[in-house]
Design a protein around this motif. Structure first.
Motif, PDB file in Angstrom:
ATOM      1  N   HIS A  21      26.080  35.244 -58.010  1.00  0.00           N
ATOM      2  CA  HIS A  21      25.170  34.816 -56.944  1.00  0.00           C
ATOM      3  C   HIS A  21      25.772  33.681 -56.120  1.00  0.00           C
ATOM      4  O   HIS A  21      25.891  32.550 -56.597  1.00  0.00           O
ATOM      5  CB  HIS A  21      23.841  34.358 -57.540  1.00  0.00           C
ATOM      6  N   PHE A  22      26.137  34.006 -54.881  1.00  0.00           N
ATOM      7  CA  PHE A  22      26.577  32.983 -53.923  1.00  0.00           C
ATOM      8  C   PHE A  22      25.532  32.815 -52.817  1.00  0.00           C
ATOM      9  O   PHE A  22      25.844  32.380 -51.713  1.00  0.00           O
ATOM     10  CB  PHE A  22      27.934  33.362 -53.333  1.00  0.00           C
ATOM     11  N   ASP A  23      24.297  33.170 -53.144  1.00  0.00           N
ATOM     12  CA  ASP A  23      23.202  33.122 -52.178  1.00  0.00           C
ATOM     13  C   ASP A  23      22.295  31.922 -52.393  1.00  0.00           C
ATOM     14  O   ASP A  23      21.181  31.875 -51.878  1.00  0.00           O
ATOM     15  CB  ASP A  23      22.379  34.408 -52.242  1.00  0.00           C
ATOM     16  N   GLY A  24      22.753  30.911 -53.130  1.00  0.00           N
ATOM     17  CA  GLY A  24      21.930  29.756 -53.455  1.00  0.00           C
ATOM     18  C   GLY A  24      21.318  29.040 -52.270  1.00  0.00           C
ATOM     19  O   GLY A  24      20.178  28.564 -52.360  1.00  0.00           O
ATOM     20  N   PRO A  25      22.025  28.920 -51.120  1.00  0.00           N
ATOM     21  CA  PRO A  25      21.401  28.251 -49.972  1.00  0.00           C
ATOM     22  C   PRO A  25      20.122  28.941 -49.497  1.00  0.00           C
ATOM     23  O   PRO A  25      19.300  28.334 -48.814  1.00  0.00           O
ATOM     24  CB  PRO A  25      22.490  28.316 -48.893  1.00  0.00           C
ATOM     25  N   GLY A  26      19.941  30.199 -49.866  1.00  0.00           N
ATOM     26  CA  GLY A  26      18.720  30.908 -49.514  1.00  0.00           C
ATOM     27  C   GLY A  26      17.685  30.881 -50.623  1.00  0.00           C
ATOM     28  O   GLY A  26      16.555  31.340 -50.443  1.00  0.00           O
ATOM     29  N   ARG A 375      28.193  33.581 -45.690  1.00  0.00           N
ATOM     30  CA  ARG A 375      27.917  32.261 -46.236  1.00  0.00           C
ATOM     31  C   ARG A 375      28.091  32.264 -47.745  1.00  0.00           C
ATOM     32  O   ARG A 375      27.410  32.982 -48.458  1.00  0.00           O
ATOM     33  CB  ARG A 375      26.504  31.806 -45.877  1.00  0.00           C
ATOM     34  N   ILE A 376      29.002  31.418 -48.207  1.00  0.00           N
ATOM     35  CA  ILE A 376      29.313  31.327 -49.629  1.00  0.00           C
ATOM     36  C   ILE A 376      28.678  30.051 -50.174  1.00  0.00           C
ATOM     37  O   ILE A 376      29.096  28.941 -49.821  1.00  0.00           O
ATOM     38  CB  ILE A 376      30.834  31.276 -49.876  1.00  0.00           C
ATOM     39  N   GLY A 377      27.669  30.190 -50.998  1.00  0.00           N
ATOM     40  CA  GLY A 377      26.988  29.042 -51.558  1.00  0.00           C
ATOM     41  C   GLY A 377      27.266  28.894 -53.048  1.00  0.00           C
ATOM     42  O   GLY A 377      26.886  29.749 -53.854  1.00  0.00           O
ATOM     43  N   ILE A 378      27.976  27.835 -53.406  1.00  0.00           N
ATOM     44  CA  ILE A 378      28.235  27.543 -54.812  1.00  0.00           C
ATOM     45  C   ILE A 378      27.023  26.818 -55.389  1.00  0.00           C
ATOM     46  O   ILE A 378      26.486  25.898 -54.771  1.00  0.00           O
ATOM     47  CB  ILE A 378      29.502  26.681 -54.953  1.00  0.00           C
TER      48      ILE A 378
END
Length: 400
Positions: A21-26, A375-378
């Motif tokens: 999961h690199f969707d953390g900003p969402g 968008r890549i969210g760590i």
């Protein structure tokens, strides 16, 4: 302290799916303690707030615990904590409350870096009031706000400045305190969107210089809702529309209808879950230590990602160039559609969404293509192996 990512991941049932999961900003995945807190509250006993019966006292305790948790989380008094359906809803609400006193000759400042939830409510409120809107621009080459324009944009006519503490699109952390100090010099209020910032750094309303600050618990393992923090004395000065029988006490005067007690319980559990990473004598001290440990982990992963992206050369264009930023990276893939890359990666159990993510003005300033960027969210639960899987997927997509 060192951060044990594998022990941390064990609290998240959804991560057993194998999806990276690199969707953390969402929105992040939800740990078991948060779900359990929501279920325990809903299954009661629970009723409307009161003091006579267990169900009433349970409701009172849920609300009190929520205000205490977010007072610690935001660095504001408990009476300054307001619950809302979302940060967007809270910002719209307070744009209505504040703009009652605006008129011709007044000015509102917004930025080209912000999520539209901290732009459009203020722009629309200003238009209704007959106030002017001034913009603090974004430099697309540096991914920074043009702070050298502050003295031109913020004037003695400015009534409010709205600024993000961290861009949800680029990760950029602008100089919020410098902006707030300039706003306060002319007597303006400052509304800070800390939604993305709060996922990676502990919020301190005083240090930011924020008169109002908002966050969204679902960005840091909680349920979908919003929280606003402010000085209770400032809240006392505002008179929202309200039902006649409803209380006029602060902060309840800004919370319309019966509160969703189960959501409040889950939001509180999210704060306590974070605090449990690094136990200390107080919850605020625990949160400070936890965020330091998580930041060290995330920054190491960001360095690994950045190095891997550099190895791909001109096949990727990294638009996140600010030195001070969250571990969030916006990529363009020259010659390729970001949505196609999203689908390609999804087939390999790597979730890296494509789009502009409601950062409308930033997307225009950057000249993003119609498909936006990748968008890549760590997140704290991201692993080195997942970073490598992402890089392998990008390499395969851009050479296909």
């Amino acid at each position: 302290m060192s951060f044990d990512v594998h022990a941390f991941r064990a609290h998240f049932p959804s991560l057993t799916s194998g999806v990276a999961h690199f969707d953390g900003p969402g929105g992040t995945q939800t740990p078991r303690p948060v779900g359990e807190a929501i279920a325990a509250t809903m299954t009661g006993p629970l009723s409307l707030r009161g003091s006579e019966l267990p169900s009433e006292r349970n409701a009172e305790q849920v609300v009190a615990a929520f205000r205490s948790a977010y007072a610690d989380f935001l660095g504001v008094p408990e009476r300054g904590v307001v619950h809302g359906r979302s940060s967007t809803q809270l910002t719209y609400d307070f744009s209505h409350h504040l703009s009652r006193s605006w008129g011709s000759g007044d000015e509102v400042v917004v930025t080209r870096l912000d999520h539209d939830a901290n732009v459009r409510p203020w722009v629309q409120a200003a238009e209704r009031a007959g106030a002017a809107v001034r913009w603090l621009d974004l430099d697309p080459e540096t991914a920074l706000l043009r702070a050298d324009e502050l003295d031109r944009v913020i004037t003695d006519r400015t009534r409010l400045v709205a600024v993000t503490a961290a861009s949800n699109l680029l990760g950029t952390r602008p100089p919020v305190r410098a902006i707030a100090d300039r706003a306060h010099e002319v007597g303006a209020l400052v509304h800070v969107d800390a939604v993305h910032h709060a996922a990676h750094g502990l919020v301190d309303a005083t240090a930011l210089g924020a008169d109002f600050v908002v966050c969204s618990p679902y960005k840091f393992f909680g349920p979908h809702c919003g929280v606003l923090g402010a000085d209770p004395a400032l809240l006392e000065s505002l008179s929202p529309d309200k039902l006649v029988p409803s209380t006029n006490a602060v902060p309840e005067r800004f919370e319309f209808g019966t509160l969703p007690f189960e959501s409040l319980a889950g939001a509180t559990a999210a704060v306590d879950f974070l605090a449990a990473i690094a136990p200390a004598p107080t919850r605020r001290a625990s949160l400070e230590a936890a965020y330091r440990a998580v930041a060290e982990h995330e920054h190491a992963l960001l360095a690994r990602l950045t190095e891997g992206l550099a190895a791909l050369g001109d096949r990727v264009l990294n638009r996140s160039r600010a030195t001070d930023r969250t571990p969030t990276t916006l990529l363009e893939l020259p010659g390729h559609d970001a949505r196609a890359a999203y689908r390609f990666l999804a087939e390999r159990d790597v979730l890296a969404p494509a789009g502009a993510f409601y950062a409308h003005e930033a997307a225009l300033a950057l000249g993003l293509p119609e498909s936006g960027g990748l968008r890549i969210g760590i997140a704290p639960y991201t692993t080195e192996d997942e970073i490598d899987r992402l890089l392998d997927g990008l390499a395969a997509f851009t050479t296909a």
